[in-house]
Write a protein that holds these residues in place. Structure first.
Motif, PDB file in Angstrom:
ATOM      1  N   UNK A 354       0.796  -1.219   0.000  1.00  0.00           N
ATOM      2  CA  UNK A 354       0.000   0.000   0.000  1.00  0.00           C
ATOM      3  C   UNK A 354       0.827   1.266   0.000  1.00  0.00           C
ATOM      4  N   UNK A 355       0.133   2.385   0.179  1.00  0.00           N
ATOM      5  CA  UNK A 355       0.773   3.702   0.138  1.00  0.00           C
ATOM      6  C   UNK A 355       1.384   4.117   1.469  1.00  0.00           C
ATOM      7  N   UNK A 356       1.101   3.343   2.515  1.00  0.00           N
ATOM      8  CA  UNK A 356       1.687   3.632   3.827  1.00  0.00           C
ATOM      9  C   UNK A 356       2.312   2.368   4.396  1.00  0.00           C
ATOM     10  N   UNK A 357       3.169   2.530   5.381  1.00  0.00           N
ATOM     11  CA  UNK A 357       3.883   1.395   5.969  1.00  0.00           C
ATOM     12  C   UNK A 357       2.913   0.468   6.696  1.00  0.00           C
ATOM     13  N   UNK A 358       2.963  -0.798   6.357  1.00  0.00           N
ATOM     14  CA  UNK A 358       2.125  -1.785   7.026  1.00  0.00           C
ATOM     15  C   UNK A 358       2.842  -2.331   8.257  1.00  0.00           C
ATOM     16  N   UNK A 359       2.073  -2.568   9.318  1.00  0.00           N
ATOM     17  CA  UNK A 359       2.615  -3.189  10.526  1.00  0.00           C
ATOM     18  C   UNK A 359       2.209  -4.652  10.637  1.00  0.00           C
ATOM     19  N   UNK A 360       1.462  -5.144   9.654  1.00  0.00           N
ATOM     20  CA  UNK A 360       0.937  -6.502   9.722  1.00  0.00           C
ATOM     21  C   UNK A 360       1.933  -7.508   9.179  1.00  0.00           C
ATOM     22  N   UNK A 361       1.867  -8.717   9.710  1.00  0.00           N
ATOM     23  CA  UNK A 361       2.590  -9.858   9.165  1.00  0.00           C
ATOM     24  C   UNK A 361       1.565 -10.643   8.351  1.00  0.00           C
ATOM     25  N   UNK A 362       1.621 -10.501   7.019  1.00  0.00           N
ATOM     26  CA  UNK A 362       0.542 -10.965   6.147  1.00  0.00           C
ATOM     27  C   UNK A 362       1.010 -12.048   5.182  1.00  0.00           C
ATOM     28  N   UNK A 363       1.073 -13.298   5.612  1.00  0.00           N
ATOM     29  CA  UNK A 363       1.395 -14.358   4.656  1.00  0.00           C
ATOM     30  C   UNK A 363       0.239 -14.587   3.693  1.00  0.00           C
ATOM     31  N   UNK A 364       0.574 -15.086   2.509  1.00  0.00           N
ATOM     32  CA  UNK A 364      -0.440 -15.334   1.499  1.00  0.00           C
ATOM     33  C   UNK A 364      -0.986 -16.746   1.551  1.00  0.00           C
ATOM     34  N   UNK A 365      -1.820 -17.060   0.561  1.00  0.00           N
ATOM     35  CA  UNK A 365      -2.476 -18.364   0.471  1.00  0.00           C
ATOM     36  C   UNK A 365      -2.143 -19.011  -0.870  1.00  0.00           C
ATOM     37  N   UNK A 366      -0.909 -19.475  -1.060  1.00  0.00           N
ATOM     38  CA  UNK A 366      -0.519 -20.068  -2.347  1.00  0.00           C
ATOM     39  C   UNK A 366      -1.356 -21.308  -2.653  1.00  0.00           C
ATOM     40  N   UNK A 367      -1.932 -21.336  -3.858  1.00  0.00           N
ATOM     41  CA  UNK A 367      -2.767 -22.466  -4.242  1.00  0.00           C
ATOM     42  C   UNK A 367      -4.005 -22.619  -3.395  1.00  0.00           C
ATOM     43  N   UNK A 368      -4.417 -21.535  -2.720  1.00  0.00           N
ATOM     44  CA  UNK A 368      -5.610 -21.580  -1.888  1.00  0.00           C
ATOM     45  C   UNK A 368      -5.393 -22.151  -0.497  1.00  0.00           C
ATOM     46  N   UNK A 369      -4.152 -22.472  -0.172  1.00  0.00           N
ATOM     47  CA  UNK A 369      -3.866 -23.029   1.156  1.00  0.00           C
ATOM     48  C   UNK A 369      -4.033 -21.948   2.223  1.00  0.00           C
ATOM     49  N   UNK A 370      -4.379 -22.362   3.422  1.00  0.00           N
ATOM     50  CA  UNK A 370      -4.555 -21.427   4.531  1.00  0.00           C
ATOM     51  C   UNK A 370      -3.226 -21.279   5.265  1.00  0.00           C
ATOM     52  N   UNK A 371      -2.692 -20.058   5.381  1.00  0.00           N
ATOM     53  CA  UNK A 371      -1.398 -19.887   6.047  1.00  0.00           C
ATOM     54  C   UNK A 371      -1.515 -20.039   7.551  1.00  0.00           C
ATOM     55  N   UNK A 372      -0.414 -20.449   8.152  1.00  0.00           N
ATOM     56  CA  UNK A 372      -0.350 -20.561   9.597  1.00  0.00           C
ATOM     57  C   UNK A 372       1.008 -20.071  10.070  1.00  0.00           C
ATOM     58  N   UNK A 373       1.008 -19.189  11.044  1.00  0.00           N
ATOM     59  CA  UNK A 373       2.231 -18.687  11.641  1.00  0.00           C
ATOM     60  C   UNK A 373       2.426 -19.300  13.012  1.00  0.00           C
ATOM     61  N   UNK A 374       3.664 -19.331  13.462  1.00  0.00           N
ATOM     62  CA  UNK A 374       3.937 -19.785  14.825  1.00  0.00           C
ATOM     63  C   UNK A 374       3.208 -18.890  15.816  1.00  0.00           C
ATOM     64  N   UNK A 375       2.607 -19.487  16.826  1.00  0.00           N
ATOM     65  CA  UNK A 375       1.874 -18.711  17.822  1.00  0.00           C
ATOM     66  C   UNK A 375       2.753 -17.656  18.471  1.00  0.00           C
ATOM     67  N   UNK A 376       4.048 -17.949  18.586  1.00  0.00           N
ATOM     68  CA  UNK A 376       4.960 -17.007  19.222  1.00  0.00           C
ATOM     69  C   UNK A 376       4.959 -15.661  18.510  1.00  0.00           C
ATOM     70  N   UNK A 377       4.764 -15.665  17.193  1.00  0.00           N
ATOM     71  CA  UNK A 377       4.813 -14.424  16.425  1.00  0.00           C
ATOM     72  C   UNK A 377       3.620 -13.518  16.713  1.00  0.00           C
ATOM     73  N   UNK A 378       2.592 -14.057  17.333  1.00  0.00           N
ATOM     74  CA  UNK A 378       1.443 -13.239  17.716  1.00  0.00           C
ATOM     75  C   UNK A 378       1.596 -12.674  19.131  1.00  0.00           C
ATOM     76  N   UNK A 379       2.630 -13.134  19.835  1.00  0.00           N
ATOM     77  CA  UNK A 379       2.786 -12.732  21.231  1.00  0.00           C
ATOM     78  C   UNK A 379       3.570 -11.437  21.340  1.00  0.00           C
TER      79      UNK A 379
END
Length: 614
Positions: A354-379
């Motif tokens: 986007x036009x401004x700095x994002x603070x989100x950690x936004x993995x994509x969905x390659x081939x329609x798969x649902x991404x999953x991040x380590x729970x630690x990264x949400x802490x």
């Protein structure tokens, strides 16, 4: 009238005989000497690598690892050499749970994986080198036995951890504190125990017979099934203090070493601006460079070099690529690599910048798969606090929070023994058409106690695994950690033309992107592109304990204009200023496919890396 060439800190070398570039001038000189003696690029790279074990011990060692990408004169198709060892058989999630740990410590014996560097270099020499092992090891053995002038970064690292060594790691104190005191910069410093290890390795190799390949096979056996493996097994039964604040024994055994072999693998590649850029697979972070290139291509013409618009776009694309790394990369056969590099997927991902700095950690969905991040990264533990806690220290691999930024090529160390090392890099091209890019690392003197019978310490790369089930980078016995080490090789019309890379942990594929953009997209010479002001995002989650990130953190060398810095802040970036020459340790060698002329360039930052050639 020809336009004047832009100023560079050093000349870009040109010749037809051979080129070597590395992160230490003594290693470069060793590699060039091997070329002059009739060795090929692989002989030269191995000689440089063993020399780096001696002269940059805070950045790599015989107990560490190395990935490399190479192409031979006989076969121009690039291949990956994997010198990344695997997790021990005893390194299970259940074992770490029983220890009460939710992250693998970054120091001590517990995070040791099979040390892959030496096995990889010996295998490359056997399969593609030309000179006897003694001719390769002669340089490192000489510097270890008779001494070498200690660079300031090594002396500074030892000084910082001297108290920790004296109290907690006495084997390291005996090796690195001669007379009980830290060495001083420029001191002639020898490593007699390591010299003895190399001497015995040569003796056992040469006792096996006069044939070069027979000797190299014997050296591999001695390292992974003989006296070296035995000493490692015995030492790992000791309990030593690590950064968890407790003492733990290692999990690595002689059986783990005996069961491991380096491997040759296909590269992962992407076509871009007339080049095909080759990287190692998703057990490294290498494919993020390809994802960034694909997303930038989808966004069309780049904003001008050095502008806030250019920096912003590249930074936002990096955040997206590295978010995919966190969700999808690992030593796992299920990594959806083809979908991650699909042009349609990359175009859709690029549209999120986007036009401004994002603070989100936004993995994509390659081939329609649902991404999953380590729970630690949400802490909250993964988010750096205090505004400048990471600052420019993210310039070095796995930089930990602390009060002062480290210089390029310096290990980031605290007096308590909480340490992170950086990495080395080697590029070589010879007159016959062989080319290699290698990124040695690990086995840092400050991160694990010295093994007294061998004169080196083990690596700590297992800290890159997650202790959470079901992730591509979950700790699994026999698998490789998802490493940051990321050499590069590019081909043009099927011919190898460019080997390049840099130390820098999570920043490696951000800084290499800047080199590609500067040299290829902007038309700068290779040296000029290396010299250009650099930057990187700290929003990338660290691959090193304690695994922190700064959601909008952006580090810039302070050669950028006040206007550019102000514009970036208006776009929402938390701008952190580093020194004017502080980010990246890039180097490269290039072969012009039309003329056969060889070129080389090396980073001036830190006054340590050099290129040589003729």
């Amino acid at each position: 009238m020809a336009l004047p060439l832009p100023f560079t800190t050093r000349p870009e070398l040109a010749g037809t005989f051979g080129m070597v570039a590395s992160t230490h001038y003594l290693a470069t000189a060793a590699g060039m000497s091997v070329l002059e003696r009739g060795g090929n690029a692989f002989d030269a790279a191995a000689a440089a690598a063993f020399t780096l074990h001696v002269v940059e011990p805070h950045l790599n060692g015989p107990g560490g690892e190395v990935p490399a990408i190479f192409a031979t004169a006989a076969d121009p198709v690039p291949r990956v050499l994997c010198g990344m060892g695997t997790a021990p058989a005893a390194a299970t999630l259940e074992r770490f749970s029983s220890l009460g740990l939710d992250l693998i410590p970054g120091t001590g014996l517990l995070p040791a994986t099979v040390p892959g560097a030496v096995g990889a270099w010996l295998t490359l020499l056997r399969d593609h080198g030309t000179l006897p092992l003694r001719d390769i090891l002669d340089y490192a053995l000489g510097y270890a036995e008779r001494g070498h002038p200690l660079i300031p970064a090594v002396a500074g690292t030892i000084s910082t951890v001297a108290g920790h060594f004296r109290v907690h790691w006495p084997t390291s104190a005996r090796q690195w504190l001669p007379g009980g005191e830290p060495p001083v910069p420029g001191q002639l410093f020898a490593l007699p125990r390591l010299a003895a290890t190399y001497s015995r390795l040569l003796a056992e190799a040469e006792a096996a017979g006069s044939d070069r390949e027979t000797q190299l096979d014997a050296a591999i056996r001695a390292w992974y099934g003989g006296f070296v493996a035995e000493a490692i097994d015995a030492f790992c039964r000791n309990s030593v203090l690590d950064e968890s604040g407790r003492a733990h024994a290692g999990l690595l055994t002689g059986d783990d070493l005996a069961g491991w072999n380096p491997s040759y693998e296909r590269t992962v590649s992407l076509d871009w601006h007339g080049l095909t850029v080759h990287k190692a697979g998703p057990w490294t972070q290498g494919p993020v460079l390809l994802q960034q290139l694909g997303m930038l291509e989808a966004l069309g013409e780049l904003p001008p070099p050095g502008s806030a618009a250019r920096i912003h776009r590249v930074t936002e694309v990096a955040k997206l690529a590295f978010a995919d790394r966190e969700a999808w990369y690992g030593d796992d056969p299920g990594v959806p690599l083809a979908d991650l590099l699909d042009p349609g997927y990359l175009s859709a991902r690029a549209a999120l910048a986007g036009d401004t700095a994002s603070a989100e950690l936004r993995p994509g969905s390659p081939g329609g798969r649902v991404p999953r991040l380590a729970e630690f990264l949400y802490s909250s533990r993964s988010i750096a606090s205090g505004g400048g806690a990471l600052d420019a220290m993210a310039a070095v691999e796995g930089a930990a929070a602390g009060p002062e930024p480290a210089a390029p090529g310096e290990a980031q160390v605290s007096a308590s023994g909480a340490t992170r090392g950086d990495t080395c890099h080697i590029d070589v091209a010879d007159r016959w058409g062989n080319m290699i890019s290698a990124t040695p690392s690990g086995g840092w003197l400050q991160s694990s106690p010295a093994i007294p019978g061998l004169g080196f310490c083990l690596g700590t790369r297992a800290q890159m695994f997650w202790l959470e089930a079901g992730l591509p980078a979950t700790l699994t016995p026999g698998r490789r950690p998802r490493i940051t080490l990321s050499p590069s090789l590019a081909t043009r019309d099927g011919k190898p033309v460019w080997a390049f890379g840099t130390p820098g942990g999570d920043q490696q594929d951000q800084w290499q992107l800047l080199l590609l953009l500067g040299h290829i997209a902007d038309g700068l010479g290779m040296q000029a592109a290396i010299d250009a002001p650099a930057w990187h995002s700290n929003a990338v989650p660290s691959s090193f304990a304690p695994r922190r990130r700064e959601p909008r953190g952006l580090v810039l060398e302070d050669r950028f204009s006040a206007h550019t810095i102000g514009e970036l802040r208006k776009l929402g970036h938390d701008v952190l200023m580093s020194g004017p020459w502080s980010l990246g340790r890039l180097s490269g060698v290039y072969r012009d496919p039309d003329t056969g002329i060889l070129h080389a360039a090396a980073n001036p930052r830190g006054s340590q890396g050099y290129a040589a050639g003729r």
